[in-house]
Design an enzyme around this catalytic site. Sequence first.
Site, short mmCIF file in Angstrom:
data_model
loop_
_atom_site.label_atom_id
_atom_site.label_comp_id
_atom_site.label_asym_id
_atom_site.label_seq_id
_atom_site.Cartn_x
_atom_site.Cartn_y
_atom_site.Cartn_z
N CYS A 1 80.30 100.76 15.67
CA CYS A 1 80.42 99.94 14.46
C CYS A 1 81.19 98.66 14.79
O CYS A 1 81.69 98.49 15.90
CB CYS A 1 81.16 100.73 13.39
SG CYS A 1 82.86 101.12 13.85
N ALA B 1 84.58 99.14 16.20
CA ALA B 1 84.55 99.53 17.62
C ALA B 1 84.39 98.30 18.50
O ALA B 1 85.04 98.17 19.54
CB ALA B 1 83.41 100.51 17.87
N ARG C 1 88.22 104.27 26.12
CA ARG C 1 87.54 103.28 26.95
C ARG C 1 88.45 103.00 28.13
O ARG C 1 89.62 102.74 27.95
CB ARG C 1 87.30 102.01 26.11
CG ARG C 1 86.43 100.97 26.78
CD ARG C 1 85.95 100.03 25.70
NE ARG C 1 85.22 98.89 26.19
CZ ARG C 1 85.75 97.70 26.40
NH1 ARG C 1 87.04 97.50 26.21
NH2 ARG C 1 84.99 96.70 26.81
N HIS D 1 82.21 92.13 18.06
CA HIS D 1 82.45 91.19 19.16
C HIS D 1 82.57 89.78 18.60
O HIS D 1 83.46 89.01 18.96
CB HIS D 1 81.27 91.17 20.16
CG HIS D 1 80.96 92.48 20.79
ND1 HIS D 1 79.69 92.83 21.16
CD2 HIS D 1 81.76 93.52 21.15
CE1 HIS D 1 79.70 94.03 21.72
NE2 HIS D 1 80.95 94.47 21.72
FE1 CFM Z 1 79.57 94.33 27.27
FE2 CFM Z 1 78.41 96.43 27.60
FE3 CFM Z 1 79.96 95.99 25.44
FE4 CFM Z 1 81.06 96.26 27.92
FE5 CFM Z 1 81.65 98.89 27.54
FE6 CFM Z 1 79.00 98.98 27.19
FE7 CFM Z 1 80.52 98.60 25.07
MO1 CFM Z 1 80.57 100.91 26.31
S1 CFM Z 1 79.50 95.51 29.13
S2 CFM Z 1 81.46 94.87 26.34
S3 CFM Z 1 82.67 97.43 28.79
S4 CFM Z 1 78.06 95.19 25.96
S5 CFM Z 1 80.26 100.18 28.44
S6 CFM Z 1 77.16 98.04 28.12
S7 CFM Z 1 78.84 99.84 25.25
S8 CFM Z 1 82.33 99.59 25.65
S9 CFM Z 1 80.46 97.03 23.56
#
Ligand code: CFM
Length: 534
Positions: free
Chosen positions: A55, A58, A89, A190
């Site tokens: 979400c 997260a 994480r 993000h």
């Molecule tokens: Fe980028 Fe990713 Fe992500 Fe990631 Fe991660 Fe991820 Fe993630 Mo899990 S590289 S930041 S360090 S999109 S592994 S494939 S899903 S936490 S939001």
Amino acid sequence: MSMSEEMMGDMLEKYPEKVLKNRKKHITIVDTNQACQQIEANTRTIPGIITQRGCAYAGCKGVVVGPIKDMVHIVHGPIGCAFYAWGTRRNKARADDNTPPEKMFSTLCVSTDMQESDIVFGGEKKLAKMIDEVVEMFHPRAVSICATCPVGLIGDDLGAVAKAAQERHGIQVLSFNCEGYKGVSQSAGHHIANNNLMENVIGTGPERDPNDKYVINILGEYNIGGDGWEMERILGDIGYKVNCVLTGDTSYLEIKNLHQAHLNLVQCHRSINYIAEMMETKYGTPWLKVNFIGVEATKKSLREMALCFGDEELIRKTEEVIAREEARIMPVIEHYRKICQGKTAFAFVGGSRSHHYMHLLRDLGMEVVVAGYEFAHRDDYEGRQVIPTLKIDADSKNIPELHLSPDPEKFKDAHVHLNMSKEKFDELNKKVPLNYYEGMQPDMKDGEIMIDDCNHHELEKMVRALKPDLVFAGVRDKYYVQKLGVPAKQMHSYDYSGPYAGYNGALNFARDVANAITTPAWKLVTAPWEKQTQ
Ligand code: CFM
């Protein structure tokens, strides 16, 4: 009908008509004769399908903001939300010259633990009190507040609480309205995190020594299993100064100073492209998409970086480090390659890794035949075009420009300035071709499958039909796949291994993959469909 088409028919057959119509748009059988195949992505998961996505909270707290080690991060919400942001994480961090041990807070889990009465009467007072306590107890350099779903529903004014606390304590208090329900996945989180850091933190630090050469940032690198440290080792050996890694093992102090770099590298484009683009607009900092996962991918990224600076000495040093590292690791990789050669894999991870790891698996002679993301956008699947172009600057000096120009109709342009003459650029460009498509589909072969927001039903059908040797996924699919008799690796945390980036990472990964494939345990598991036919 091809095997892939047949399997897709079988996979979708169970769905009601409306669902079938929707899911079809999220699955593409790769046809390399088509320049750009469209896939639907970053849209809402159909109710009834259990998604692997997270979400907005997260994406904001867990991914981008949480790893900043010298801040205390307060989760404003019920305690369950806080638990799932703690220790899940593997973004490693350690004390350093900028951040002494007493300013490290990344292992803490701090929450307002909202109760029913807070939901009814409001949680602002509780939050303000918590900030006071946190400042008094820990003396952090800054504090963040991340909102979870109920906070948005009851309308607590996080901004006002943060502003008042900032005035009371004289340190920055950042509030993130990253309620989980915003957007369709962690991707929205993000974006919320990027915007706030850009607006309120980046650019507020002191000037760096102007004589520093080759200063870079690594954006979208979170130091999972120590990946960022391995990247810093290689880049340091070449002669780069890593100003900040956003946000792997990073500090609030370093982020304030993010604007002081000559070049931004973008490792995970999905989570951090917003900052890369905003910094280009605001500070003119060029950015370059890199991939440090894989021996070949690392080499290509290092060479492109050197081209961006165009300095003879840097280019020479780059080749020296590449040669040194390859001489060291390739004999070992070769050993593992013999074990892995010809094997197939599936990869379903987040928003960038499924693509990044294709390169490392190819180094081992393996092929990813089904790949997908949980929450990526269309450009992560369909690709962004990288075209070097030359531009004459105002002083009519020949300054070539590496133009990262994705499909102009769909995506925003970005570019990298190269500091060298046109002749030099032409000469180097012959050695390192810079015109290519970057993204998942351009790296896939005919008949391979690209699938967005895959669920258990689809995964099971594909495993049964294509019988991969290994599946890369998250913790939610890992054990399920193993119950089907196929080894699975958790690619968010690396199953507590790593680093997997750079040269040492390639060695670790090759060893782990070879072990996973050859362990005798898998011969002892009988897959359900094998039982049925007995
Ligand atoms: Fe980028 Fe990713 Fe992500 Fe990631 Fe991660 Fe991820 Fe993630 Mo899990 S590289 S930041 S360090 S999109 S592994 S494939 S899903 S936490 S939001």
